[in-house]
Write a protein that holds these residues in place. Structure first.
Motif, PDB file in Angstrom:
ATOM      1  N   GLU A 133      -3.218   8.304  80.685  1.00 10.22           N
ATOM      2  CA  GLU A 133      -4.276   8.319  81.904  1.00 10.22           C
ATOM      3  C   GLU A 133      -4.052   9.871  82.295  1.00 10.22           C
ATOM      4  N   PRO A 134      -5.127  10.603  82.746  1.00 11.80           N
ATOM      5  CA  PRO A 134      -6.534   9.927  82.610  1.00 11.80           C
ATOM      6  C   PRO A 134      -7.482  10.235  81.378  1.00 11.80           C
ATOM      7  N   LEU A 135      -6.736  10.277  80.147  1.00  9.80           N
ATOM      8  CA  LEU A 135      -7.212  10.665  79.037  1.00  9.80           C
ATOM      9  C   LEU A 135      -7.254   9.494  77.964  1.00  9.80           C
ATOM     10  N   ASP A 136      -8.275   8.676  78.029  1.00  3.93           N
ATOM     11  CA  ASP A 136      -8.383   7.907  76.909  1.00  3.93           C
ATOM     12  C   ASP A 136      -8.748   8.144  75.646  1.00  3.93           C
ATOM     13  N   PRO A 137      -8.583   7.628  74.511  1.00  7.03           N
ATOM     14  CA  PRO A 137      -8.615   8.237  73.047  1.00  7.03           C
ATOM     15  C   PRO A 137      -9.966   8.987  72.978  1.00  7.03           C
ATOM     16  N   ALA A 138     -11.165   8.339  73.575  1.00  3.10           N
ATOM     17  CA  ALA A 138     -12.414   9.034  73.255  1.00  3.10           C
ATOM     18  C   ALA A 138     -12.493  10.129  74.159  1.00  3.10           C
ATOM     19  N   GLU A 139     -11.906  10.167  75.544  1.00  4.67           N
ATOM     20  CA  GLU A 139     -12.307  11.407  76.300  1.00  4.67           C
ATOM     21  C   GLU A 139     -11.466  12.655  75.813  1.00  4.67           C
TER      22      GLU A 139
END
Length: 804
Positions: free
Chosen positions: A341-347
Motif C-alpha cells: 500500500e499504496p502500490l499494488d502490483p499494476a501500479e
C-alpha cells in the motif's frame, strides 16, 4: 511562474504565482489545460505573423558561456542520429549535461550542414498552451497574419533545411509531443532536437540517452571539467598531482554529474579542496548558485526537486522506497521490497516505467539504478516518513534468500544464470550486510557471509569477503556455529591469497564443528582447512582434513562440496608430483558428476583445470590443452578471474612445450594482466611459480627479447573476454612474425587515439576529447599508420577490427 506540480492519477494540479506589483504574489490554483484546445487560433483575435527583421539563423543559438569539455564520442553519435531521424530527444537526469550537448550538436549541424538553427528555451514556460507562441517568437515571427501560431511555425519551417531545438521539455511533454508530430507531418525541412528527462513518446522518435561523465582512474573528462571550472573560479589555481587525485575523489563522489561538478568547483572560491571533499563526505549540500543560470539550475537540489514535482504520487512513493537500493537492482527485488500500500502490483509496474521515462531511474538491460544524489533525495523522504528500517528489513530478507539459494543450489541447472544475477548485485549485498550489522542482526549477516563464500572467490573478491567476515566475526560469540561458518569462509578466502592467517581461522572453525557435531558445518570447515593447510605447506594437515571432511559432506548430502574437496585434493597431488594419481582422481570426479546428471559448471571447470595441469606434467600436451580450454570456457562464462588466470598459465606452458612459441608468450602476457588484477601470481604457490619462471626463460631465449616483449605486451593489452574468445576458439590466432621483423606495438595512448579514429572522429575532435593539441594528435596518427602498415584512416579501423 509555476512553482510546483502535484499529480492525482493522470491529472496534474498546477499553481501559478499572481504578481501584485510589489515583487510579491500569492499562489492560485488553476485547472490543467489541453494543448489541443490551447493552441487553436482565438477567433476573437487576429494574429499577424511576420518574421522580425534582423532575426535569423545565426542569432538563433545562444552563446556558450564556458568551454565544452569531453563528450567527443557522444557528440559524434548524436550528430549521426540527427542525420537518421527527424526527431531526436536527448534524455537523462537533471544536471547531466543534456543542454550543452544539444547546443554543441546543433551548432555543428548548422556549421557543417548549412542548416538554419533555432533554440527554444522552455524551462520558464509553465502554460503548455503558450508553447506555439514561444516557438514562433524564437523563429522571429511576429503576430502579423491571421493564422494560429502553430500554423505559422509550420509554414516557416516547411521550406529550407533547419534544426529546431526544444530545450527542457519534461514539464511540457504532451505539448511538445504534439508540436513535434505536427512538424514531422507538415514541415519536411525541419529536424527537431529536444532535451528532456523523459522521451516524448512520438512515432519516429530517436531517444538519445546521456550518462554522467566517466570518472576514470586518472579522472577522465569529469576531472578535466572540474579543473577548468575551478581555474576559472580561482584564477591562477595550481592543480598538482595530489590535488588532481583529491579532485578525482570529489568527482567520483558526485557521480560525474556535470552540474554538481561545476557547483563544487565554484565553491573553491571560499573553501580549500580538502574541506570541500570533507563536506561532501559528511553529506553537506551545496547551496551555491550559478549567477546567470535559469531557476532550475540554481542548485542541484532544485534540479531534483523539479523532477520530483513532475512525478505522480505513486511514482513519488516508489522513488522513496527505491532509495533503499545501492547500485543496480532488478525487477524481482523491486517487487519484493517496494510493493505494498499504496502500490499494488499494476501500479508498481506503471510507476517504475514512469520513473525510467523521467530519467529518475536509469535502465541497464534487465537492471535499474539510481544516481547517488537521486537516491539520497529519496532516502530523505523515507527518513521523514519513518519507513527506513522497514525498507532495510525487507531489503535484507530478499538478498539473504537470494544468496542462500545461490549457495544451496550451486550446482543445480541454471548455475550461470544465477551467478550472472548475483554478479550485478554487489552494491545490494554490501548494503544488506551493512544494514544487518548496523541493526544488530548479526545472525543474518553471518548467514549472508557463509552463503557468499563461492561467489566471493569466483568473482575475485577475496579481500572484500575477508573484510566482511572479520567484521561479522567480531559480533559472534566464541564456540557458536555462526562463528564457525563465518571463520570457514574467512579461512578459504585467505588461503586463496596464500595468507597463513587462513590456517588459524580454519583451525578454530574445525574445533567448533567437532564440538557441535554438525555434519554440514564439519564438512565445510574441513573443506576450508584442506585448502588453508595446503597453502601453509602443512600437507599432513591437508590430508587429515580430507579424512574428516569427505564423510561429513556425504552425510550432509553436500554433493557440490564433496566434489570440490576431491578436486582440491587432486590439485594437491599434482603439486606433490603425483600427476597420474591426480588424473585418476579427476576422471573419477567427472564420472561422479555424470552419474548424478550434474549440469556442467564451475566444479567441472575445477576438475578440468587440475586435469590439464596434471597432463601437462605427464607431457600429454594435446590432452592438457583440451582440458584447459574446456575449463577456461566455463571460467569465462562465470567471469572467474582467478580461474581464468590459472588456465591461461597452463595453456601458455602447454603451448610453449608444443613449440607454439609466439602464442605461448602472448598467453603469458594475457595471464599477467589478470594476475595484476588479483594482486599476485599463481596464489603464491612456489611449485607453480618455479614452472612459470622456467617457461618464461625458455620463451625469452627462443624468441629473443624483443620478439617476446612484442607478443607479451600484445597479450597483456586485451580484455579478458577477448583473450578467452581467442583461446577457446582453437588458439594460435596470433599471426607468426617474419624473423627479424617484429611488429611494433601501439603505445596505450596510440591505441586510444586509434580507437577514436575508428569511431570516425577527426584529429581536431580527438584533440578536444583527450584535451591535447591537434599537432600532438597529428603525430600520433602518423605513428599509428606507420606501425600498422596502413595508408588510410579507414584502414586503421579495419586493422583494429581484424586484431580484435
Amino acid at each position: 511562474m509555476r512553482v510546483s506540480a502535484k499529480y492525482s492519477g493522470s491529472k496534474r494540479t498546477e499553481y501559478i504565482r499572481v504578481q501584485n506589483g510589489d515583487d510579491t504574489g500569492q499562489l492560485k490554483r488553476v485547472a490543467p489545460r489541453s494543448f489541443t484546445d490551447a493552441h487553436r487560433c482565438d477567433p476573437t483575435k487576429e494574429w499577424h505573423m511576420t518574421q522580425e527583421p534582423g532575426v535569423g539563423p545565426m542569432g538563433g543559438l545562444p552563446l556558450e558561456a564556458t568551454d565544452f569539455v569531453g563528450r567527443g564520442s557522444e557528440l559524434v553519435a548524436l550528430e549521426g542520429a540527427l542525420t537518421q531521424s527527424r526527431l531526436v530527444t536527448v534524455t537523462g537526469p537533471g544536471g547531466v549535461g543534456k543542454t550543452r550537448l544539444a547546443l554543441r550538436a546543433a551548432r555543428r549541424s548548422r556549421d557543417t550542414r548549412g542548416q538554419d538553427a533555432f533554440w527554444v528555451e522552455l524551462s520558464a514556460l509553465a502554460d503548455p498552451g503558450l508553447l506555439p507562441h514561444t516557438v514562433a517568437s524564437a523563429l522571429g515571427l511576429a503576430q502579423g497574419e491571421a493564422v494560429a501560431p502553430l500554423e505559422a511555425v509550420v509554414r516557416r519551417l516547411q521550406s529550407g533545411h533547419s534544426i529546431l531545438v526544444l530545450d527542457t521539455c519534461e514539464h511540457l511533454v504532451d505539448a511538445c509531443a504534439e508540436l513535434a508530430q505536427a512538424l514531422l507531418r507538415h514541415a519536411g525541412g525541419v529536424t527537431v532536437l529536444a532535451t528532456s528527462r523523459q522521451s516524448l513518446n512520438v512515432s519516429g522518435e530517436h531517444v538519445f540517452s546521456v550518462e554522467p561523465l566517466p570518472v576514470r582512474a586518472d579522472g577522465g573528462d569529469a576531472l578535466e571539467l572540474f579543473v577548468r571550472r575551478a581555474q576559472a573560479a580561482v584564477p591562477g589555481l595550481a592543480m598538482d598531482e595530489d590535488a588532481r587525485q583529491q579532485a578525482t575523489r570529489l568527482c567520483r563522489s558526485l557521480d560525474g554529474m556535470p552540474l554538481a561538478i561545476e557547483l563544487a568547483a565554484v565553491r573553491l572560491r571560499a573553501l580549500p579542496l580538502s574541506v570541500l571533499i570533507e563536506h561532501f563526505a559528511n553529506g553537506v549540500p551545496l547551496l551555491a548558485r550559478l549567477r546567470g543560470g535559469t531557476p532550475r539550475h540554481e542548485t542541484l537540489r532544485a534540479a531534483i526537486d523539479w523532477s520530483f514535482g513532475l512525478c505522480t504520487e505513486a511514482e513519488q512513493t516508489l522513488w522513496e522506497r527505491l532509495s533503499v537500493f545501492s547500485g543496480p537492482f532488478d525487477f524481482d527485488a523491486v517487487q519484493y521490497v517496494c510493493a505494498g500500500e499504496p502500490l499494488d502490483p499494476a501500479e508498481l509496474v506503471e510507476s517504475l516505467a514512469g520513473l525510467v521515462d523521467k530519467s529518475v531511474l536509469i535502465r541497464d538491460g534487465e537492471r535499474y539504478r539510481m544516481l547517488d544524489m537521486i537516491r539520497e533525495y529519496g532516502a530523505e523522504l523515507a527518513q521523514s516518513a519513518g519507513s527506513v528500517e522497514t525498507l532495510r528489513e525487507a531489503h535484507g530478507v530478499y538478498y539473504t534468500e537470494l544468496v542462500r539459494a545461490f549457495d544451496r543450489d550451486f550446482d543445480a541447472a541454471g548455475q550461470f544464470a544465477r551467478h550472472s544475477v548475483l554478479r550485478h548485485q554487489d552494491g545490494q549485498l554490501r548494503t544488506a550486510l551493512e544494514n544487518a550489522l548496523d541493526a544488530g542482526r548479526y545472525q543474518q549477516a553471518a548467514l549472508i557471509a557463509r552463503s557468499l563464500w563461492r561467489y566471493w572467490f569466483i568473482a575475485g573478491k577475496n579481500t572484500e569477503g575477508r573484510y566482511w567476515c572479520h567484521r561479522i566475526a567480531e559480533h559472534l560469540a566464541p564456540g557458536t556455529s555462526e562463528r564457525a561458518w563465518v571463520l570457514s569462509t574467512h579461512a578459504y578466502l585467505a588461503a586463496l591469497q596464500a595468507d597463513p592467517e587462513g590456517y588459524r581461522h580454519a583451525d578454530e572453525a574445525t574445533a567448533i564443528a567437532k564440538a557441535i557435531d554438525d555434519p554440514a558445518l564439519t564438512g565445510r570447515a574441513n573443506l576450508a582447512m584442506h585448502v588453508a593447510a595446503a597453502a601453509a605447506g602443512k600437507v599432513e594437515a591437508a590430508f587429515a582434513a580430507v579424512e574428516r571432511g569427505a564423510p561429513a559432506l556425504r552425510t550432509a548430502g553436500d554433493l557440490s562440496g564433496s566434489l570440490l574437496l576431491e578436486a582440491q585434493h587432486a590439485f594437491l597431488h599434482a603439486l606433490s608430483g603425483q600427476a597420474r594419481t591426480a588424473v585418476e582422481m579427476c576422471d573419477a570426479g567427472l564420472r561422479r558428476m555424470d552419474e548424478n546428471e550434474m549440469e556442467p559448471g564451475w566444479v567441472r571447470a575445477a576438475f578440468d583445470y587440475v586435469l590439464g595441469l596434471a597432463r601437462f606434467q605427464l607431457a600429454d600436451y594435446t590432452g592438457a590443452s583440451q582440458a584447459t580450454v574446456a575449463s577456461l570456457r566455463f571460467d569465462g562464462i562465470m567471469d572467474d578471474v582467478q580461474g581464468s588466470a590459472l588456465n591461461l598459465e597452463v595453456l601458455a606452458w602447454t603451448s610453449a612445450r608444443s613449440k607454439r612459441l609466439d602464442y605461448a608468450a602472448w598467453l603469458l602476457g594475457a595471464a599477467d594482466t589478470q594476475w595484476q588484477r588479483l594482486g599476485g601470481r599463481l596464489m603464491g604457490n612456489p611449485v607453480m611459480e618455479q614452472q612459470h619462471l622456467v617457461i618464461e626463460r625458455e620463451l625469452r631465449d627462443a624468441l629473443e627479447e624483443e620478439r617476446f616483449a612484442v607478443r607479451w605486451l600484445d597479450g597483456a593489452s586485451h580484455p579478458l573476454g577477448t583473450v578467452i574468445e581467442r583461446a577457446t576458439a582453437g588458439g594460435g590466432l596470433v599471426p607468426e612474425l617474419p624473423a627479424g621483423k617484429p611488429a611494433k606495438p601501439l603505445t596505450p595512448r596510440e591505441l586510444e587515439v586509434a580507437r577514436l579514429v575508428a569511431q570516425g572522429l577527426s584529429n581536431r575532435e580527438i584533440a578536444e576529447h583527450l584535451v591535447l593539441s591537434k599537432r600532438t594528435i597529428d603525430v600520433h596518427v602518423e605513428h599509428i599508420l606507420a606501425k600498422l602498415a596502413v595508408a588510410s584512416r579507414q584502414e586503421i579501423g579495419d586493422k583494429l577490427d581484424g586484431d580484435s
